[in-house]
Design an enzyme around this catalytic site. Structure first.
Site, PDB file in Angstrom:
ATOM      1  N   ARG A 188       1.228  38.408  -8.937  1.00  0.00           N
ATOM      2  CA  ARG A 188       1.662  39.271  -7.833  1.00  0.00           C
ATOM      3  C   ARG A 188       1.584  40.738  -8.267  1.00  0.00           C
ATOM      4  NH1 ARG A 188       3.862  36.285  -3.848  1.00  0.00           N
ATOM      5  NH2 ARG A 188       4.786  38.153  -2.927  1.00  0.00           N
ATOM      6  N   CYS A 218       1.966  18.076   3.929  1.00  0.00           N
ATOM      7  CA  CYS A 218       1.328  19.079   4.790  1.00  0.00           C
ATOM      8  C   CYS A 218      -0.141  18.736   5.028  1.00  0.00           C
ATOM      9  CB  CYS A 218       1.439  20.453   4.151  1.00  0.00           C
ATOM     10  SG  CYS A 218       0.757  21.781   5.182  1.00  0.00           S
ATOM     11  N   CYS A 230      -1.750  39.464  -4.164  1.00  0.00           N
ATOM     12  CA  CYS A 230      -1.431  38.224  -4.865  1.00  0.00           C
ATOM     13  C   CYS A 230      -2.684  37.358  -4.969  1.00  0.00           C
ATOM     14  CB  CYS A 230      -0.319  37.467  -4.142  1.00  0.00           C
ATOM     15  SG  CYS A 230       1.175  38.459  -3.938  1.00  0.00           S
ATOM     16  N   CYS A 245      -0.833  26.869  13.308  1.00  0.00           N
ATOM     17  CA  CYS A 245       0.004  26.835  12.111  1.00  0.00           C
ATOM     18  C   CYS A 245      -0.398  27.977  11.194  1.00  0.00           C
ATOM     19  CB  CYS A 245      -0.168  25.483  11.409  1.00  0.00           C
ATOM     20  SG  CYS A 245       0.526  25.366   9.737  1.00  0.00           S
ATOM     21  N   ASP A 246       0.521  28.379  10.347  1.00  0.00           N
ATOM     22  CA  ASP A 246       0.284  29.454   9.394  1.00  0.00           C
ATOM     23  C   ASP A 246      -0.877  29.156   8.460  1.00  0.00           C
ATOM     24  OD1 ASP A 246       0.910  31.874   8.069  1.00  0.00           O
ATOM     25  OD2 ASP A 246       2.067  30.811   6.565  1.00  0.00           O
ATOM     26  N   GLY A 261       0.719  38.434   5.445  1.00  0.00           N
ATOM     27  CA  GLY A 261       0.835  39.813   5.033  1.00  0.00           C
ATOM     28  C   GLY A 261       2.248  40.227   4.644  1.00  0.00           C
ATOM     29  N   TYR A 293      -3.267  34.260  -5.378  1.00  0.00           N
ATOM     30  CA  TYR A 293      -3.319  32.943  -4.736  1.00  0.00           C
ATOM     31  C   TYR A 293      -3.084  32.999  -3.225  1.00  0.00           C
ATOM     32  CZ  TYR A 293       1.672  33.642  -5.708  1.00  0.00           C
ATOM     33  OH  TYR A 293       2.931  34.179  -5.812  1.00  0.00           O
ATOM     34  N   CYS A 316      -1.285  43.850   3.733  1.00  0.00           N
ATOM     35  CA  CYS A 316      -0.254  43.727   2.707  1.00  0.00           C
ATOM     36  C   CYS A 316      -0.385  44.843   1.682  1.00  0.00           C
ATOM     37  CB  CYS A 316      -0.354  42.363   2.017  1.00  0.00           C
ATOM     38  SG  CYS A 316       1.038  41.962   0.939  1.00  0.00           S
TER      39      CYS A 316
END
Length: 438
Positions: A157, A350, A25, A295-296, A89, A27, A21
């Site tokens: 960010r 989730c 960021c 999963c992500d 990313g 978090y 990336c």
């Protein structure tokens, strides 16, 4: 083309450059992915906007792998519409030529009566005129991350030099709009965000994109929940305050994903958000090397379920490991969830957030439970009214006018020291006094 396909539809989230990336960021839940998957973590360190060519080559999905992925995904899909999601990313680091090839390969392998939908999730930093022209011409949908106000966005960010990226994100929104593309706005909800919910919402609304997603930040480690994570109470307050602003002013003008999904379920439909569904496991991740993960939020060695160079994608998706992953969301629900009145719109939330214990000591409770419960109970009457009036043909303006009149009636004769009409039991001045209509 072979007609093989998985037994249930699924949507793959592709990571063409892994977690690489051009932003940093604070978090980001994907930052530790290289360590979990055994990749060289130094490949992820770079100064924005340029990237070391060797590092990019190491992490970028090859043209051969891209072709195999697109062919395999189309072959495993039931059709006639296939959704491609490009994530990171930061996927635009793969380059414009990479995505031109994406479109070319999709056209090559799609059956003549099928269509394809592409969604690009981006921070917007690289979206110049050429990118925006390509996105518009190729009809890509765009999800663009922007955390409400400039101060909040630039706090969390930054680029790799510590500079805020709000202006670049906002410029990307305006540039996309100039090409006729309305991006969805993705805004995280942190512990700081909850201190100014209406200000955050209004800042996003002012961009005029018509669609907003709020994503709660919940991170925890051996020491507990991180300081930037939203609290359950803070999340509930944030949702209720934003809901009030939206339902009284923006019905028919601005869509908020969570509100829309909740209303759909209460109207008898099915949620499109995976975390709201009874089971999960149908949104896997493909990394740049062809590896498939459940999963992500579970890109680690324990959730690596295959590789498209070794096995058919439909076989991977119907593997025992992936089916178990998806079903365990439902089978591991604690008793308090199974008897909860909001089960149909939450379904336990989730799995990544289900690390709490219920009052009776049962594991698997959603960390955000109290906040979600507060929102559902708070919003249900208004959502039901809006749905009913909408079905009877009332215009958005008339619906909002009716809701404002109701609010005025509720607050009539309520003083600062009277019990708050929201039912909290607190004095109005200590609770919802700021919502009293003037």
């Amino acid at each position: 083309m072979d007609s093989s396909s998985a037994t249930q539809p699924f949507t793959v989230m592709a990571k063409p450059v892994g977690a690489l990336c051009n932003a940093s960021c604070s978090y980001c839940y994907y930052l530790n992915t290289p360590l979990k998957t055994g990749l060289n973590s130094s490949a992820y360190q770079s100064n924005e906007p340029s990237l070391d060519t060797n590092r990019l080559d190491q992490m970028k999905m090859s043209e051969t792998m891209l072709e195999q992925y697109i062919y395999s995904y189309i072959k495993a899909s039931p059709g006639p519409i296939i959704s491609f999601v490009w994530h990171g990313g930061e996927p635009t680091i793969a380059g414009l030529d990479f995505f031109r090839l994406v479109v070319e390969l999709q056209k090559r392998y799609l059956p003549h009566d099928w269509t394809c939908w592409n969604n690009l999730q981006t921070n917007g930093i690289l979206l110049d005129e050429k990118w925006c022209e390509f996105i518009a011409t190729s009809q890509f949908d765009v999800g663009l991350s922007i955390d409400g106000t400039p101060a909040l966005h630039d706090h969390f960010r930054t680029d790799h030099n510590g500079n805020g990226t709000y202006n670049k994100a906002k410029e990307a929104v305006r540039r996309l709009q100039s090409f006729g593309v309305q991006p969805d706005l993705l805004c995280t909800v942190t512990s700081k965000t909850t201190k100014s919910p209406v200000e955050v919402y209004r800042a996003l609304r002012s961009l005029g994109t018509e669609w907003i997603q709020f994503i709660p930040i919940v991170r925890h480690d051996k020491d507990g929940v991180t300081q930037d994570s939203v609290t359950p109470e803070g999340y509930g307050t944030f949702l209720c305050d934003v809901f009030d602003e939206w339902v009284l002013n923006d019905i028919g003008k601005t869509n908020i994903q969570f509100f829309a999904e909740t209303a759909r379920v209460w109207s008898g439909g099915s949620a499109g958000l995976c975390w709201m569904a009874p089971t999960c496991g149908r949104v896997p991740v493909i990394e740049h090397d062809g590896s498939i993960y459940s999963c992500d939020h579970f890109v680690d060695i324990n959730h690596r379920i295959g590789n498209i160079t070794e096995e058919r994608l439909d076989v991977i998706m119907d593997s025992a490991a992936q089916l178990h992953f998806g079903q365990s969301k439902q089978t591991s629900l604690p008793g308090v969830c199974r008897s909860c009145e909001w089960l149909e719109v939450c379904n336990g939330g989730c799995p990544k957030d289900r690390f709490m214990q219920s009052d009776d000591g049962e594991p698997g409770l959603n960390y955000l439970c109290k906040g979600l419960s507060r929102f559902f109970s708070y919003a249900k009457p208004a959502v039901s009214l809006v749905t009913a009036m909408n079905s009877r043909g009332f215009t958005p303006d008339k619906i909002m006018s009716h809701l404002r009149n109701q609010l005025i009636a509720v607050w009539k004769n309520v003083g600062r020291n009277d019990p708050c009409p929201c039912g909290s039991g607190n004095k109005a001045k200590l609770c919802c006094w700021h919502k009293k209509p003037s």
